[in-house]
Design a protein around this motif. Structure first.
Motif, short mmCIF file in Angstrom:
data_model
loop_
_atom_site.label_atom_id
_atom_site.label_comp_id
_atom_site.label_asym_id
_atom_site.label_seq_id
_atom_site.Cartn_x
_atom_site.Cartn_y
_atom_site.Cartn_z
N GLY A 1 0.82 -1.21 0.00
CA GLY A 1 0.00 0.00 0.00
C GLY A 1 0.85 1.25 0.00
O GLY A 1 0.54 2.23 -0.69
N ASN A 2 1.96 1.22 0.76
CA ASN A 2 2.86 2.37 0.80
C ASN A 2 3.51 2.60 -0.56
O ASN A 2 3.69 3.74 -0.99
CB ASN A 2 3.94 2.17 1.86
N ILE A 3 3.89 1.51 -1.24
CA ILE A 3 4.50 1.64 -2.56
C ILE A 3 3.50 2.25 -3.54
O ILE A 3 3.84 3.13 -4.33
CB ILE A 3 4.97 0.26 -3.07
N ASP A 4 2.25 1.81 -3.50
CA ASP A 4 1.22 2.35 -4.39
C ASP A 4 0.96 3.83 -4.12
O ASP A 4 0.47 4.55 -5.00
CB ASP A 4 -0.08 1.57 -4.23
N ASP A 5 1.26 4.30 -2.92
CA ASP A 5 1.00 5.69 -2.56
C ASP A 5 2.01 6.64 -3.19
O ASP A 5 1.76 7.84 -3.28
CB ASP A 5 1.02 5.83 -1.03
N TYR A 6 3.16 6.13 -3.62
CA TYR A 6 4.15 6.98 -4.25
C TYR A 6 3.72 7.34 -5.68
O TYR A 6 3.14 6.52 -6.39
CB TYR A 6 5.52 6.29 -4.30
N THR A 7 4.01 8.56 -6.08
CA THR A 7 3.67 8.99 -7.43
C THR A 7 4.51 8.22 -8.45
O THR A 7 5.63 7.80 -8.16
CB THR A 7 3.92 10.50 -7.61
N GLN A 8 3.96 8.06 -9.65
CA GLN A 8 4.63 7.29 -10.70
C GLN A 8 5.12 8.16 -11.84
O GLN A 8 5.64 7.64 -12.83
CB GLN A 8 3.67 6.23 -11.24
N ASP A 9 4.93 9.47 -11.73
CA ASP A 9 5.30 10.36 -12.83
C ASP A 9 6.66 11.02 -12.65
O ASP A 9 7.01 11.96 -13.37
CB ASP A 9 4.23 11.44 -13.02
N GLY A 10 7.44 10.52 -11.67
CA GLY A 10 8.78 11.05 -11.48
C GLY A 10 8.86 12.28 -10.61
O GLY A 10 9.93 12.88 -10.46
N THR A 11 7.75 12.71 -10.02
CA THR A 11 7.77 13.90 -9.16
C THR A 11 8.48 13.58 -7.85
O THR A 11 8.41 12.47 -7.33
CB THR A 11 6.35 14.43 -8.88
N VAL A 12 9.14 14.62 -7.31
CA VAL A 12 9.92 14.48 -6.08
C VAL A 12 9.68 15.70 -5.19
O VAL A 12 8.98 16.65 -5.60
CB VAL A 12 11.43 14.37 -6.39
#
Length: 595
Positions: free
Chosen positions: A6-17
């Motif tokens: 669930g934590n991994i899915d919460d990270y954005t996938q578009d490269g934003t930091v």
């Protein structure tokens, strides 16, 4: 699903930091919470900008005692600089500083320019003494110091906007992850609020601030937008803990130049029949950086030579297919960009000659209130707001039934309608001016330059129609250049639409100076003089009508050959289907866990 997954899915996938370059979670940063700070900033910034620009021609003529042509050209030259510098700001953001820091640094210059500008209209030593008859040759001209302080402030402000205008929209758009369907749907909805913030801020600047400048004083009239800009910057900075950021991807100009140079150097190299033989990076290389891989297309096929493998790995000899396609997308929009120069020249007339016309007419409403000429620009904004609402709620729904296009009509078709309205505007403006001149002649006030006994509201049709044209042309233009630009060059795409306004302003200055000079030769009075009652703005507007017709023909030609970038994922219907699939998958996973 485990907590770790669930934590991994919460990270954005578009490269934003975040600002430290670390991956960010959707639940902590971005989304509507972050965008709210940006939208509020835009309201105050638009109020500040239009509070200065909409009435600038009046300050130049009434306070600095410039003539009609000189005042109008100073406004359009400044406006041209305002709208051209964003292409440099976009390049700096993409290549080195990133959007956030480019915006913050530019905001400092923007605010400094506004502060000095306010001082220059407030301090007695920085402006010439008042003059009762502004048409008199006896008015004391501004000194070199006074002009230097005023224009230095204006152009410092222009440098600031060069860094803020192309980046603020992309900063806002970065708060939504295009790889997450729900956030992508929210992103489309966000643009409606973005346009509303522009309308609201512009309306405040064109009405309230213009009234204060004309009837209360320029010091307060410029001081309030300066204060508003300072507040907007503070609001933007307050949202810093919630923003998502995209890392600089390198200069878009350099990436495009590499493709062009590689293509030229491999001029005689044949293209393979199978596009899969062209050079391309692995999909993982793009996924790790949150970038999009673009497949090879036949549009502008010649540039595909840059991706042909010849044994050299020199980046000026070999480019990836994605890099080639990005370059092709930016180059393909240039003919459309050129077609937007003439209508942008028409927009430049709103804050110059349209406003000057208003000074010659009866501005009284009742016995005590006088309408500031520049406040009529507020009707452009109001008309645009009403037309955009009607367009979205009715026009799109009706036309969608026949076209099956989620937008109702294509972006280029929408722009074309705006171009037709521009032709109509200039025809109406020409006949209105001819009527105004005939009334001035009938009352014997031509040579004296006195007020014409006609209400200022006879100019209302050309202002209202300009707003209608903007609802079609300007809105579609912004969306077109943003939508059709590749993901890694969105700031540059946004700056395209601003560049058209810049070139349009410079073109307005050139045409006004040239026609004013040419028509005064051989002892003739000329078309544009300080005394508009002996001028011939009707001829000038008729010339613009013809110019718009020729430009419309050019637009039809380039639009016919334009190939749209694939935009299926932008369809709200597709997004809805994706959301349904996601819900079904989630339900299936829950059922598996329970079982």
């Amino acid at each position: 699903m485990s907590a770790e997954e669930g934590n991994i899915d919460d990270y954005t996938q578009d490269g934003t930091v975040d600002l430290k370059g670390k991956p960010v979670r959707r639940s902590k940063r971005g989304g509507w919470r972050a965008c709210s700070f940006v939208v509020v900033y835009e309201v105050f910034e638009r109020m500040a900008f239009h509070g200065i620009s909409s009435n600038l021609v009046m300050y130049l003529t009434d306070k600095l005692h410039h003539g009609t042509v000189k005042s109008a050209n100073n406004v359009t030259n400044w406006g041209g600089t305002i709208w051209v510098t964003p292409i440099l700001g976009a390049g700096l953001a993409e290549a080195h500083l990133g959007r956030y820091w480019t915006f913050v640094i530019a905001s400092f210059f923007y605010l400094m320019g506004m502060i000095v500008l306010t001082l220059s209209v407030s301090l007695a030593g920085l402006k010439p003494p008042p003059c009762k008859d502004i048409n008199s040759q006896d008015c004391m001209k501004a000194s070199t110091l006074q002009l230097g302080a005023f224009f230095a402030a204006l152009y410092t402000l222009a440098v600031g906007t060069g860094g803020t205008k192309p980046n603020i929209l992309t900063i806002a758009a970065d708060q939504f992850d295009d790889f997450e369907p729900k956030e992508k749907a929210h992103k489309l909805s966000f643009f409606n609020w973005w346009m509303f913030s522009i309308f609201f801020g512009t309306l405040l600047g064109n009405t309230t601030l213009v009234y204060i400048q004309d009837d209360v004083g320029w010091a307060l009239g410029y001081g309030l937008p300066t204060l508003g800009l300072a507040i907007s910057i503070v609001i933007f900075l307050a949202g810093t803990p919630f923003y998502r950021h995209k890392k600089p991807t390198g200069s878009p100009f350099t990436r495009m130049a590499k493709v062009i140079v590689a293509t030229i150097r491999k001029w005689n190299v044949p293209l393979p029949t199978d596009p899969r033989e062209l050079y391309e990076l692995d999909l993982e290389a793009y996924a790790q950086k949150g970038k999009y891989k673009i497949g090879s297309t036949q549009n502008l096929r010649f540039f595909n030579k840059a991706a042909v493998k010849t044994g050299s790995t020199n980046p000026w000899m070999l480019c990836s297919v994605t890099q080639v396609e990005e370059t092709k997308q930016m180059l393909a929009m240039i003919p459309i960009l050129v077609a937007m120069f003439v209508p942008s020249t028409m927009v430049a007339q709103i804050n110059t000659l349209f406003v000057k016309q208003g000074t010659t007419l009866d501005r009284a409403i009742g016995s005590s209130f006088k309408t500031p000429p520049a406040s009529l620009t507020g009707f452009v904004t109001l008309s645009m707001l009403v037309c955009v609402v009607l367009y979205d709620r009715y026009f799109v729904r009706i036309t969608r039934r026949w076209t099956k296009n989620p937008r109702g009509i294509t972006l280029l078709q929408r722009m074309g309608i705006g171009l037709v309205i521009h032709i109509i505007i200039m025809v109406i403006a020409s006949f209105t001016e001819r009527y105004r001149l005939s009334v001035a002649k009938d009352h014997g006030i031509v040579e004296k330059g006195q007020q014409v006994p006609l209400t200022i509201f006879i100019l209302l049709p050309q202002f209202v129609l300009m707003g209608t044209a903007d609802a079609f042309l300007e809105v579609a233009k912004i969306e077109f250049f943003y939508d059709q630009a590749p993901e890694s060059m969105k700031s540059l795409g946004t700056s395209y639409s601003m560049t058209t306004l810049g070139v349009g302003n410079f073109l307005s200055s050139f045409l006004l100076s040239t026609i004013s000079d040419k028509t005064k030769r051989h002892g003739r009075k000329g078309w544009i003089l300080n005394n508009l009652n002996v001028s011939h703005l009707d001829y000038y507007y008729a010339f613009f009508a013809i110019l718009n017709v020729l430009n419309f023909v050019f637009f039809l030609v380039v639009a016919k050959f334009y190939v749209y970038k694939t935009e299926v994922s932008d369809s709200m219907e597709v997004l809805t289907e994706e959301l349904k699939v996601m819900r079904l998958r989630a339900s299936a996973q829950e059922a598996t866990i329970v079982g």
